[in-house]
Design a protein around this motif. Structure first.
Motif: not given
Ligand SMILES: Cc1ncc(COP(=O)(O)O)c(C=O)c1O
Length: 435
Positions: A116, A120, A123-124, A145-146, A149-150
């Motif tokens: 997870t 995250e 992707s960021w 979400q992964d 979300n951020k």
């Protein structure tokens, strides 16, 4: 939403966005867990992607390590945000020998607290807010979400087929599907930034052949689109030559790790994710990995990953476990045999009931089609049926909503999160309900 909130806009969004729609029922079910004598009518949940079939082996090994070894001093201190060098070395050796079939340079690995966190952070770094990441449908629901979300990336569900019968030989994703998605995304004024494949796949259990992966990788490199292959189920393979199963696999598609292609291409657009969560049945330990030839990406990862680092004690423990190749050989053999046995329990029932399913080559799932039991082809009817199964049988499947597919009435069944005996009881109840 309340008028006044002390939270930020994004905090309020988080407050009002549940992680999974089945969590509430899941926790309720956990309080009423099945027991053959004490609670024979209790619930059996088959919705969380966990593998409990080999934990006893890993537990014994970890206890032995703790008894026989002193904890080294470095465990108590800060270490590299990419992961402790000692652990990355052992992990690279393990991956090269058992997962990828080609040597892995530990300097190209970055570790986060579970897949997870790895997804995250990756992707960021790879996408900007509003960029689009494409996932062949059906796909692991929490990817949304992964990446979102951020990082603020959007998930695009690429539907490549409608009927289960179309994926009997594995994923059918091809270049024309990608071209079409690209046109569609561009027409919306957005950027197709990332393609994520899961191999073996969650939820279908299919694997991508090396040829298919190569064609897709070339297309991505040419279009400057990042391709990430998530191999979190890479060692959770079913014995497709088992006499009761062999007829399900007309085409021979052996699992090949994407790492081999990455080494041939050495492209900054190709990446791989892995974790200890599924193959090692150790989701609670929170160990995720990214492997990449993109050195600026790895530098960015190093600078961003501090909040997501894996505990040094866990790294040390897994360094010992993964470094023992004799143990790992036996563990993987046992695990694959146990997965195959439990998978068979489900397949025998589905065949009896003539319920269509996607023959899995790996993963912890059976993706099945119960659409003929729905009162109509709608999301509402699907959710109602899912709840009815739970209420009447105590069996909790993963609901189809969230997988991003076009056909209603498809569900994911996890066969590795309970014992084989519990699974047998669950399938008997399901048979009774569906007959
Ligand atoms: C495809 C996929 N990626 C990532 C995850 C999350 O794994 P972790 O527990 O390591 O964060 C899961 C868990 O179900 C998964 O199926």
């Amino acid at each position: 939403m309340p008028k006044h909130s002390s939270l930020s806009q994004r905090g309020q969004t988080a407050q009002n966005t549940v992680l999974r729609i089945d969590f509430e029922v899941f926790f309720e079910a956990m309080h009423n867990w099945y027991h053959p004598e004490d609670n024979p009518g209790g619930a059996i949940t088959l919705n969380i992607a966990e593998n409990r079939l080999s934990w006893h082996l890993l537990r014994d090994k970890m206890q032995q390590i703790s008894r026989e070894h002193d904890i080294p001093d470095w465990v108590a201190s800060y270490t590299s945000a990419m992961g402790a060098p000692e652990f990355r070395e052992a992990l690279a050796g393990f991956m090269g020998r058992f997962l990828t079939g080609c040597p892995i340079d530990p300097e190209q690995l970055g570790l986060s607290a579970g897949a997870t966190a790895t997804i995250e952070v990756s992707s960021w770094i790879l996408g900007d807010p509003g960029d689009v990441a494409v996932f062949p449908a059906p796909c692991y629901p929490v990817y949304k979400q992964d990446i979102g979300n951020k990082g603020g990336l959007e998930r695009y569900d690429l539907v490549t087929h409608h009927e289960l019968s179309d994926i009997q030989n594995g994923p059918v994703l091809d270049i024309p599907h990608l071209e079409e998605a690209l046109r569609d995304i561009q027409a919306q004024g957005k950027r197709f930034r990332m393609l994520v494949l899961t191999s073996p796949d969650n939820p279908t259990g299919g694997v991508y052949s090396k040829d298919k992966l190569e064609a897709i990788a070339d297309w991505c490199i040419e279009g400057e689109i990042h391709l990430v292959v998530n191999e979190i189920y890479g060692l959770s393979l079913i014995n497709t030559e088992h006499p009761e199963l062999v007829a399900d696999y007309s085409k021979n598609t052996p699992y090949t790790s994407f790492a081999q292609l990455m080494q041939e291409k050495e492209s900054e657009y190709l990446h791989l994710w892995y974790a200890m969560s599924k193959d090692m049945g150790a989701s609670g330990f929170r160990v995720g990995v990214v492997y990449s030839f993109n050195y600026p990406f790895l530098e960015a990862f190093n600078n961003l990953n501090a909040p997501h680092m894996v505990s040094n004690h866990t790294q040390w423990l897994f360094q010992q476990v993964l470094g023992d190749h004799d143990f790992m050989e036996k563990y993987i053999q046992h695990n694959q045999a146990a997965l195959t046995e439990s998978y068979l329990v489900v397949i025998r029932s589905l065949r009896k009931l003539q319920i269509p399913y996607a023959p899995a080559r790996g993963s912890l799932f059976v993706w099945l089609d119960l659409s003929e039991y729905l009162s109509e082809q709608s999301q509402e009817a699907e959710n109602k049926f899912w709840m009815d199964v739970y209420k009447k049988t105590g069996i909790l499947l993963t609901p189809g909503e969230g997988f991003g597919h076009s056909k209603r009435g498809q569900f994911r069944l996890v066969y590795s999160c309970v014992t084989k005996e519990e699974l047998e009881v669950a399938m008997e109840r399901l048979e009774e309900y569906l007959l």
